[in-house]
Design an enzyme around this catalytic site. Structure first.
Site, PDB file in Angstrom:
ATOM      1  N   ARG A  68       0.888  -1.163   0.000  1.00 43.65           N
ATOM      2  CA  ARG A  68       0.000   0.000   0.000  1.00 43.65           C
ATOM      3  C   ARG A  68       0.921   1.206   0.000  1.00 43.65           C
ATOM      4  NH1 ARG A  68      -2.345   4.210   0.250  1.00 43.65           N
ATOM      5  NH2 ARG A  68      -4.431   4.608   1.049  1.00 43.65           N
ATOM      6  N   GLU A  81     -11.034   5.162  -5.116  1.00 38.08           N
ATOM      7  CA  GLU A  81     -11.392   3.750  -5.171  1.00 38.08           C
ATOM      8  C   GLU A  81     -11.714   3.371  -6.615  1.00 38.08           C
ATOM      9  OE1 GLU A  81     -11.292   1.607  -2.509  1.00 38.08           O
ATOM     10  OE2 GLU A  81     -10.400   3.323  -1.507  1.00 38.08           O
ATOM     11  N   ARG A  97      -0.815  -5.605   4.780  1.00 34.19           N
ATOM     12  CA  ARG A  97      -0.049  -5.110   3.632  1.00 34.19           C
ATOM     13  C   ARG A  97       1.160  -4.315   4.108  1.00 34.19           C
ATOM     14  NH1 ARG A  97      -4.903  -1.894   0.738  1.00 34.19           N
ATOM     15  NH2 ARG A  97      -4.811  -0.989   2.820  1.00 34.19           N
TER      16      ARG A  97
END
Length: 188
Positions: free
Chosen positions: A50, A58, A92
């Protein structure tokens, strides 16, 4: 004298090792969305990253697909340097990705108008200035008059899901009486 030359030789050996040491490079093997990549480590392990301090729209949001495409065009299939900050709640890796020439993927997304500076996690004046320049030049998502930041978009989606759960009437459970078969009864 021998002690001095030994120290000098040791210093030269260490210097040669340091100069020849290559930074571990990762290959970008996937772009999930504008700010999430999948890298292949030198040990052939996949790492989901990330991007730190930025937030792209998004995928289902305006400019979400454009941000993903921009990130993909910039680094998919290329060797990159990963600078790890930490790990997020989803497991992540959070960090910065740089191309071999030193170009920061994180900064390029903001500079070209495909991401916001994620102010909840970033205090960088450089990122703030890059975002301001992209806004002034109406680049990427800044073409919209009033773009919705992804953190507000996600919050709206969560609220909508919660409302749908509340609005949904609960089914009443009905219990059927079980009928016993009469074993003793024989039909003629």
């Amino acid at each position: 004298m021998p002690k001095k030359s030994l120290v000098i030789c040791l210093f030269l050996v260490l210097l040669a090792i340091a100069c020849n040491k290559k930074t571990d490079l990762y290959k970008v093997v996937g772009v999930k969305d504008g700010d999430t990549m999948v890298l292949l480590s030198p040990q052939n392990l996949q790492v989901t990253v990330r991007l730190a301090e930025i937030d792209c729209p998004e995928k289902s949001q305006a400019f979400g697909q454009a941000a993903k495409q921009f990130a993909s065009d910039l680094c998919f299939g290329k060797m990159v340097k990963l600078i790890v900050n930490n790990t997020d709640r989803y497991g992540r890796t959070v960090g910065w990705i740089e191309l071999e020439d030193g170009t920061s993927v994180n900064k390029q997304l903001i500079k070209n108008g495909y991401a916001w500076q994620y102010r909840a996690y970033s205090k960088s004046m450089e990122l703030a200035m890059l975002e301001q320049q992209a806004r002034q030049n109406h680049l990427g998502l800044w073409q919209d008059e009033n773009p919705t930041p992804p953190w507000n978009f996600r919050k709206g989606e969560r609220e909508q899901r919660t409302e749908q759960k509340v609005d949904k009437p609960k089914k009443k459970r009905t219990y059927k009486k079980r009928r016993r078969k009469q074993r003793d009864t024989v039909a003629f």
